[in-house]
Design a protein around this motif. Structure first.
Motif, PDB file in Angstrom:
ATOM      1  N   LYS A  16      24.938  23.256  44.502  1.00 54.20           N
ATOM      2  CA  LYS A  16      25.894  22.354  45.123  1.00 54.20           C
ATOM      3  C   LYS A  16      27.288  22.904  44.864  1.00 54.20           C
ATOM      4  O   LYS A  16      27.548  23.466  43.802  1.00 54.20           O
ATOM      5  CB  LYS A  16      25.765  20.956  44.528  1.00 54.20           C
ATOM      6  N   ILE A  17      28.177  22.741  45.833  1.00 50.63           N
ATOM      7  CA  ILE A  17      29.534  23.274  45.718  1.00 50.63           C
ATOM      8  C   ILE A  17      30.432  22.240  45.058  1.00 50.63           C
ATOM      9  O   ILE A  17      30.496  21.086  45.480  1.00 50.63           O
ATOM     10  CB  ILE A  17      30.070  23.691  47.096  1.00 50.63           C
ATOM     11  N   GLU A  18      31.123  22.693  44.015  1.00 48.40           N
ATOM     12  CA  GLU A  18      32.055  21.830  43.292  1.00 48.40           C
ATOM     13  C   GLU A  18      33.442  21.883  43.924  1.00 48.40           C
ATOM     14  O   GLU A  18      34.099  20.862  44.108  1.00 48.40           O
ATOM     15  CB  GLU A  18      32.136  22.273  41.831  1.00 48.40           C
ATOM     16  N   LYS A  19      33.912  23.091  44.239  1.00 46.38           N
ATOM     17  CA  LYS A  19      35.226  23.224  44.862  1.00 46.38           C
ATOM     18  C   LYS A  19      35.254  24.467  45.740  1.00 46.38           C
ATOM     19  O   LYS A  19      34.530  25.440  45.506  1.00 46.38           O
ATOM     20  CB  LYS A  19      36.345  23.258  43.827  1.00 46.38           C
ATOM     21  N   SER A  20      36.108  24.399  46.759  1.00 45.11           N
ATOM     22  CA  SER A  20      36.246  25.523  47.686  1.00 45.11           C
ATOM     23  C   SER A  20      37.691  25.591  48.158  1.00 45.11           C
ATOM     24  O   SER A  20      38.388  24.588  48.230  1.00 45.11           O
ATOM     25  CB  SER A  20      35.299  25.359  48.872  1.00 45.11           C
ATOM     26  N   LEU A  21      38.102  26.796  48.466  1.00 42.88           N
ATOM     27  CA  LEU A  21      39.480  27.053  48.865  1.00 42.88           C
ATOM     28  C   LEU A  21      39.480  28.111  49.953  1.00 42.88           C
ATOM     29  O   LEU A  21      38.740  29.099  49.874  1.00 42.88           O
ATOM     30  CB  LEU A  21      40.275  27.563  47.652  1.00 42.88           C
ATOM     31  N   CYS A  22      40.315  27.904  50.958  1.00 42.16           N
ATOM     32  CA  CYS A  22      40.491  28.895  52.026  1.00 42.16           C
ATOM     33  C   CYS A  22      41.974  28.990  52.328  1.00 42.16           C
ATOM     34  O   CYS A  22      42.630  27.973  52.568  1.00 42.16           O
ATOM     35  CB  CYS A  22      39.728  28.470  53.268  1.00 42.16           C
ATOM     36  N   LYS A  23      42.494  30.212  52.301  1.00 40.76           N
ATOM     37  CA  LYS A  23      43.901  30.454  52.624  1.00 40.76           C
ATOM     38  C   LYS A  23      44.003  31.696  53.502  1.00 40.76           C
ATOM     39  O   LYS A  23      43.242  32.642  53.343  1.00 40.76           O
ATOM     40  CB  LYS A  23      44.732  30.718  51.367  1.00 40.76           C
ATOM     41  N   VAL A  24      44.980  31.671  54.382  1.00 42.30           N
ATOM     42  CA  VAL A  24      45.401  32.859  55.104  1.00 42.30           C
ATOM     43  C   VAL A  24      46.830  33.091  54.661  1.00 42.30           C
ATOM     44  O   VAL A  24      47.676  32.210  54.793  1.00 42.30           O
ATOM     45  CB  VAL A  24      45.326  32.670  56.628  1.00 42.30           C
ATOM     46  N   VAL A  25      47.087  34.255  54.066  1.00 40.81           N
ATOM     47  CA  VAL A  25      48.410  34.527  53.534  1.00 40.81           C
ATOM     48  C   VAL A  25      48.938  35.851  54.068  1.00 40.81           C
ATOM     49  O   VAL A  25      48.171  36.731  54.465  1.00 40.81           O
ATOM     50  CB  VAL A  25      48.428  34.545  51.985  1.00 40.81           C
ATOM     51  N   TYR A  26      50.237  35.963  54.070  1.00 45.31           N
ATOM     52  CA  TYR A  26      50.888  37.201  54.455  1.00 45.31           C
ATOM     53  C   TYR A  26      51.083  38.028  53.193  1.00 45.31           C
ATOM     54  O   TYR A  26      51.709  37.583  52.235  1.00 45.31           O
ATOM     55  CB  TYR A  26      52.235  36.923  55.127  1.00 45.31           C
ATOM     56  N   GLN A  27      50.504  39.219  53.173  1.00 49.59           N
ATOM     57  CA  GLN A  27      50.563  40.085  51.997  1.00 49.59           C
ATOM     58  C   GLN A  27      51.010  41.474  52.436  1.00 49.59           C
ATOM     59  O   GLN A  27      50.319  42.134  53.202  1.00 49.59           O
ATOM     60  CB  GLN A  27      49.189  40.145  51.333  1.00 49.59           C
ATOM     61  N   GLY A  28      52.151  41.901  51.926  1.00 48.74           N
ATOM     62  CA  GLY A  28      52.673  43.204  52.334  1.00 48.74           C
ATOM     63  C   GLY A  28      53.050  43.175  53.789  1.00 48.74           C
ATOM     64  O   GLY A  28      53.993  42.509  54.188  1.00 48.74           O
ATOM     65  N   ASP A  29      52.259  43.854  54.619  1.00 46.73           N
ATOM     66  CA  ASP A  29      52.552  43.899  56.049  1.00 46.73           C
ATOM     67  C   ASP A  29      51.405  43.374  56.899  1.00 46.73           C
ATOM     68  O   ASP A  29      51.293  43.681  58.072  1.00 46.73           O
ATOM     69  CB  ASP A  29      52.878  45.340  56.460  1.00 46.73           C
ATOM     70  N   LYS A  30      50.533  42.544  56.300  1.00 48.55           N
ATOM     71  CA  LYS A  30      49.379  42.051  57.056  1.00 48.55           C
ATOM     72  C   LYS A  30      48.966  40.661  56.589  1.00 48.55           C
ATOM     73  O   LYS A  30      49.285  40.233  55.489  1.00 48.55           O
ATOM     74  CB  LYS A  30      48.205  43.022  56.904  1.00 48.55           C
ATOM     75  N   GLN A  31      48.252  39.955  57.465  1.00 47.74           N
ATOM     76  CA  GLN A  31      47.646  38.673  57.136  1.00 47.74           C
ATOM     77  C   GLN A  31      46.302  38.958  56.462  1.00 47.74           C
ATOM     78  O   GLN A  31      45.555  39.834  56.913  1.00 47.74           O
ATOM     79  CB  GLN A  31      47.393  37.846  58.390  1.00 47.74           C
ATOM     80  N   VAL A  32      45.988  38.221  55.381  1.00 44.18           N
ATOM     81  CA  VAL A  32      44.709  38.419  54.698  1.00 44.18           C
ATOM     82  C   VAL A  32      44.043  37.071  54.438  1.00 44.18           C
ATOM     83  O   VAL A  32      44.697  36.037  54.324  1.00 44.18           O
ATOM     84  CB  VAL A  32      44.864  39.192  53.366  1.00 44.18           C
ATOM     85  N   LEU A  33      42.716  37.133  54.350  1.00 46.61           N
ATOM     86  CA  LEU A  33      41.900  35.957  54.103  1.00 46.61           C
ATOM     87  C   LEU A  33      41.548  35.878  52.626  1.00 46.61           C
ATOM     88  O   LEU A  33      41.156  36.882  52.014  1.00 46.61           O
ATOM     89  CB  LEU A  33      40.601  36.064  54.924  1.00 46.61           C
ATOM     90  N   LEU A  34      41.697  34.679  52.048  1.00 46.35           N
ATOM     91  CA  LEU A  34      41.307  34.409  50.669  1.00 46.35           C
ATOM     92  C   LEU A  34      40.372  33.204  50.682  1.00 46.35           C
ATOM     93  O   LEU A  34      40.734  32.145  51.206  1.00 46.35           O
ATOM     94  CB  LEU A  34      42.523  34.084  49.797  1.00 46.35           C
ATOM     95  N   ILE A  35      39.182  33.366  50.107  1.00 43.96           N
ATOM     96  CA  ILE A  35      38.225  32.264  50.002  1.00 43.96           C
ATOM     97  C   ILE A  35      37.649  32.258  48.600  1.00 43.96           C
ATOM     98  O   ILE A  35      37.316  33.316  48.058  1.00 43.96           O
ATOM     99  CB  ILE A  35      37.085  32.398  51.037  1.00 43.96           C
ATOM    100  N   GLU A  36      37.548  31.079  48.022  1.00 48.01           N
ATOM    101  CA  GLU A  36      36.869  30.885  46.734  1.00 48.01           C
ATOM    102  C   GLU A  36      35.904  29.727  46.893  1.00 48.01           C
ATOM    103  O   GLU A  36      36.273  28.675  47.415  1.00 48.01           O
ATOM    104  CB  GLU A  36      37.853  30.520  45.623  1.00 48.01           C
ATOM    105  N   ILE A  37      34.668  29.924  46.423  1.00 47.14           N
ATOM    106  CA  ILE A  37      33.663  28.867  46.449  1.00 47.14           C
ATOM    107  C   ILE A  37      32.995  28.854  45.084  1.00 47.14           C
ATOM    108  O   ILE A  37      32.455  29.869  44.644  1.00 47.14           O
ATOM    109  CB  ILE A  37      32.634  29.097  47.577  1.00 47.14           C
TER     110      ILE A  37
END
Length: 166
Positions: A16-37
């Motif tokens: 079972k999932i306790e917590k989850s996070l999804c972000k799209v952030v600008y890093q350096g010169d590109k957009q990147v995906l960050l996910i934690e589950i």
């Protein structure tokens, strides 16, 4: 439903999932995906002789994966494939560095996650949802094969903002 399933040859592990996070952030010169589950450590549903009892809690990560999305609306309906857990990227000085995109952390050990297919949608409540299928090294060390897995989760509080992580 917020679940993580590993289809081990000997049994299916259900978390079972306790917590989850999804972000799209600008890093350096590109957009990147960050996910934690992160799973819970609750194993009441697990049989006493289950291999899963040795691995009560785990976490999956996607870090710094470049993509062409700038807003939540653009993730909706999108399928993203991440075939390998890492890649070599060149920095400003021309030096090559390994960048790890995907990983599974179990008992303070990291395992490579490959063959990732992430499908995003907005559910009936207007919440961003994810179906993530992939394969991971057998962290139980019962086999030498990769184990398929599937995650279904929602991101009740998801953020899409530009940040510079330099």
């Amino acid at each position: 439903m917020k679940t993580i399933k590993f289809f081990h040859p000997e049994e299916t592990f259900n978390y079972k999932i306790e917590k989850s996070l999804c972000k799209v952030v600008y890093q350096g010169d590109k957009q990147v995906l960050l996910i934690e589950i992160h799973s819970t450590d609750e194993l009441e549903h697990v049989e006493d002789d289950s291999i899963q009892n040795e691995f009560p809690q785990l976490s999956l990560f996607i870090d710094d994966f470049p993509l062409d999305v700038e807003s939540a609306e653009e993730l909706n309906g999108k399928t993203i494939e991440i075939p390998y857990g890492f890649a070599e990227e060149e920095d400003e000085d021309g030096e090559l560095h390994e960048v790890y995109y995907t990983s599974l952390n179990v008992s303070e050990e990291d395992y490579e996650v490959v063959g990732n297919k992430l499908t995003f949608s907005i559910n009936e409540k207007g919440v961003l949802s994810l179906n993530w299928k992939g394969q991971v090294q057998d962290f139980t060390e019962e086999t030498s094969d990769d184990i398929p897995f599937e995650i279904n989760c929602t991101f009740e509080e998801f953020e899409f903002k530009e940040e510079d992580y330099d």
